[in-house]
Design an enzyme around this catalytic site. Structure first.
Site, PDB file in Angstrom:
ATOM      1  N   HIS A  15       0.863  -1.196   0.000  1.00 18.52           N
ATOM      2  CA  HIS A  15       0.000   0.000   0.000  1.00 18.52           C
ATOM      3  C   HIS A  15       0.893   1.236   0.000  1.00 18.52           C
ATOM      4  O   HIS A  15       1.281   1.734   1.054  1.00 18.52           O
ATOM      5  CB  HIS A  15      -0.916  -0.030   1.237  1.00 18.52           C
ATOM      6  N   HIS A  17       1.200   4.866  -2.525  1.00 17.01           N
ATOM      7  CA  HIS A  17       0.799   5.653  -3.698  1.00 17.01           C
ATOM      8  C   HIS A  17       2.055   6.311  -4.241  1.00 17.01           C
ATOM      9  O   HIS A  17       2.708   7.064  -3.513  1.00 17.01           O
ATOM     10  CB  HIS A  17      -0.215   6.724  -3.293  1.00 17.01           C
ATOM     11  N   HIS A 195      -9.531   0.868  -1.082  1.00 21.56           N
ATOM     12  CA  HIS A 195      -9.474   1.539   0.214  1.00 21.56           C
ATOM     13  C   HIS A 195     -10.882   1.470   0.829  1.00 21.56           C
ATOM     14  O   HIS A 195     -11.872   1.829   0.167  1.00 21.56           O
ATOM     15  CB  HIS A 195      -9.104   3.012   0.053  1.00 21.56           C
ATOM     16  N   GLU A 198     -10.996   3.477   6.217  1.00 18.14           N
ATOM     17  CA  GLU A 198      -9.935   4.375   6.692  1.00 18.14           C
ATOM     18  C   GLU A 198     -10.639   5.466   7.506  1.00 18.14           C
ATOM     19  O   GLU A 198     -10.533   5.503   8.726  1.00 18.14           O
ATOM     20  CB  GLU A 198      -9.161   4.959   5.498  1.00 18.14           C
ATOM     21  N   ASP A 276       1.840   4.050   2.696  1.00 23.19           N
ATOM     22  CA  ASP A 276       0.772   4.876   2.121  1.00 23.19           C
ATOM     23  C   ASP A 276       1.334   6.049   1.296  1.00 23.19           C
ATOM     24  O   ASP A 276       1.468   5.928   0.088  1.00 23.19           O
ATOM     25  CB  ASP A 276      -0.183   5.365   3.219  1.00 23.19           C
ATOM     26  N   ASP A 277       1.647   7.153   1.960  1.00 27.54           N
ATOM     27  CA  ASP A 277       2.188   8.342   1.289  1.00 27.54           C
ATOM     28  C   ASP A 277       3.388   8.830   2.104  1.00 27.54           C
ATOM     29  O   ASP A 277       3.315   9.851   2.793  1.00 27.54           O
ATOM     30  CB  ASP A 277       1.110   9.432   1.218  1.00 27.54           C
TER      31      ASP A 277
HETATM   32  N1  ADE Z   1      -4.702   8.659  -1.944  1.00 27.52           N
HETATM   33  C1  ADE Z   1      -3.451   8.731  -1.469  1.00 27.52           C
HETATM   34  N2  ADE Z   1      -3.408   8.371  -0.187  1.00 27.52           N
HETATM   35  C2  ADE Z   1      -4.665   8.047   0.173  1.00 27.52           C
HETATM   36  C3  ADE Z   1      -5.267   7.587   1.360  1.00 27.52           C
HETATM   37  N3  ADE Z   1      -4.574   7.393   2.479  1.00 27.52           N
HETATM   38  N4  ADE Z   1      -6.592   7.385   1.366  1.00 27.52           N
HETATM   39  C4  ADE Z   1      -7.302   7.594   0.262  1.00 27.52           C
HETATM   40  N5  ADE Z   1      -6.792   8.008  -0.873  1.00 27.52           N
HETATM   41  C5  ADE Z   1      -5.481   8.237  -0.934  1.00 27.52           C
HETATM   42 ZN    ZN Z   2      -3.731   4.762   0.524  1.00 24.91          ZN
END
Ligand code: ADE
Ligand code: ZN
Length: 331
Positions: A15, A17, A195, A198, A276-277
């Site tokens: 996971h 992006h 997703h 969350e 994630d990011d």
């Molecule tokens: N796009 C990038 N990161 C995300 C996240 N944590 N939740 C939903 N969309 C995303």
């Molecule tokens: Zn994500």
């Protein structure tokens, strides 16, 4: 800074992006060469803005940053920088999300995005021995028709994209909105992830399972609001790609000591650790492992179980999954 075991574990990331790995330094460099101005004076000023109240406040910045990506080389450089982080963190396999609509809506060709990312994946295999897959995500704040158009554009690149996913603003955009798109994607041979849970409720996780027929749930941490769902996820061995630092930075949890990943692991769920990011949330894979290790006092066996879960939940071949888990056990 990282425990010796965390550093030594071979890891799979499921996971991440690619647009969320965009470090401010590289963003400024690419903006400059593409002659695009950013609404921040400096790398430091941009980093200062990384103070999020919720998912949407992050997404606004994340989409703004992605606007400087124009050329194939930009996408290559973005992905290559991420692979260097993987190498440093002993991530040996990664399944990378990308958001085609963020780029095609600005006039960047699907092929430009795909070719840049694919070339970086090939070079990462050759240079670092890191294997990877690409997962194309539909932006859930956009329409079903937009997602269908994106699926059509992807047809020429089918062999380079293993799965479809669903991301962006969750609340108000339930999985059911994309049931027909996911059915079409599955029909075309894509695997499916989404997703869910969350910021959105446990009902969205049920919808992702029942209507989108996903192979994994991305995040899913709100499953603990529904005991029946918890039992179902454990029984089906349905993986959750949990992102601890993301959950902290986006205020899904107030304190890492309140994170439920250890509880989910003990309830028998196939939970995994992911970044994630990472550029926006303050850490890559080892930082995520370390953060939960420190906050939740995870044992060596628990860390190994989390690492092995990720290989088991990956889209690797069974033999490769087994081989990596044997290596982990032997540590
Ligand atoms: N796009 C990038 N990161 C995300 C996240 N944590 N939740 C939903 N969309 C995303
Ligand atoms: Zn994500």
């Amino acid at each position: 800074m990282h425990s010796p075991l965390i550093a030594a574990l071979p890891k799979a990331e499921l996971h991440v992006h690619i647009e969320g790995t965009f470090e401010p330094e590289l963003m400024f460099e690419i903006a400059q060469r593409n002659q695009i101005s950013l609404p921040y004076d400096s790398v430091e000023a941009l980093r200062q803005a990384y103070n999020f109240q919720n998912l949407q406040s992050f997404l606004d910045l994340y989409y703004a940053g992605a606007q400087v990506l124009i050329h194939e080389q930009d996408f290559y450089d973005l992905a290559w920088a991420y692979f260097e982080k993987c190498h440093a963190d002993h991530v040996v396999h990664t399944e990378i999300f990308f958001d085609p609509q963020t780029h095609t809506d600005r006039g960047v060709a699907f092929a430009t995005v795909l070719h840049g990312l694919k070339r970086a994946c090939q070079d990462a295999k050759a240079h670092f021995g890191i294997s990877s897959h690409l997962i194309m995500c539909f932006l859930r704040h956009l329409s079903e028709q937009d997602a269908f158009n994106t699926l059509a554009q992807a047809a020429a690149f089918k062999d380079d994209i293993i799965a479809v996913g669903l991301d962006s603003s969750e609340v108000g955009h339930p999985p059911e909105k994309f049931a027909r798109v996911f059915a079409a994607a599955a029909e075309q041979g894509y695997l499916c992830v989404a997703h869910a849970g969350e910021e959105g409720p446990a009902t969205y996780i049920w919808q992702a399972l029942e209507l989108l027929k996903v192979h994994r749930i991305d995040h899913g941490v709100r499953c603990d609001e529904d005991a029946e769902l918890m039992r179902y996820l454990a029984e089906k061995n349905m993986p959750l790609t949990v992102c601890p630092l993301s959950n902290l930075k986006l205020c899904v949890v107030d304190d890492m000591r309140d994170h439920n990943i250890k509880k989910l692991l003990h309830e028998g769920l196939c939970v995994t650790v992911n970044s994630d990011d990472p550029s926006y949330f303050g850490g890559y894979m080892n930082d995520n492992y370390q953060a939960i290790h420190d906050a939740l006092a995870l044992s060596d066996d628990e860390l190994k179980q989390l690492a092995c879960n990720a290989f088991q939940a990956s889209f690797l071949a069974e033999t490769e999954k087994q081989a990596w888990c044997e290596q982990i056990k032997a540590l």
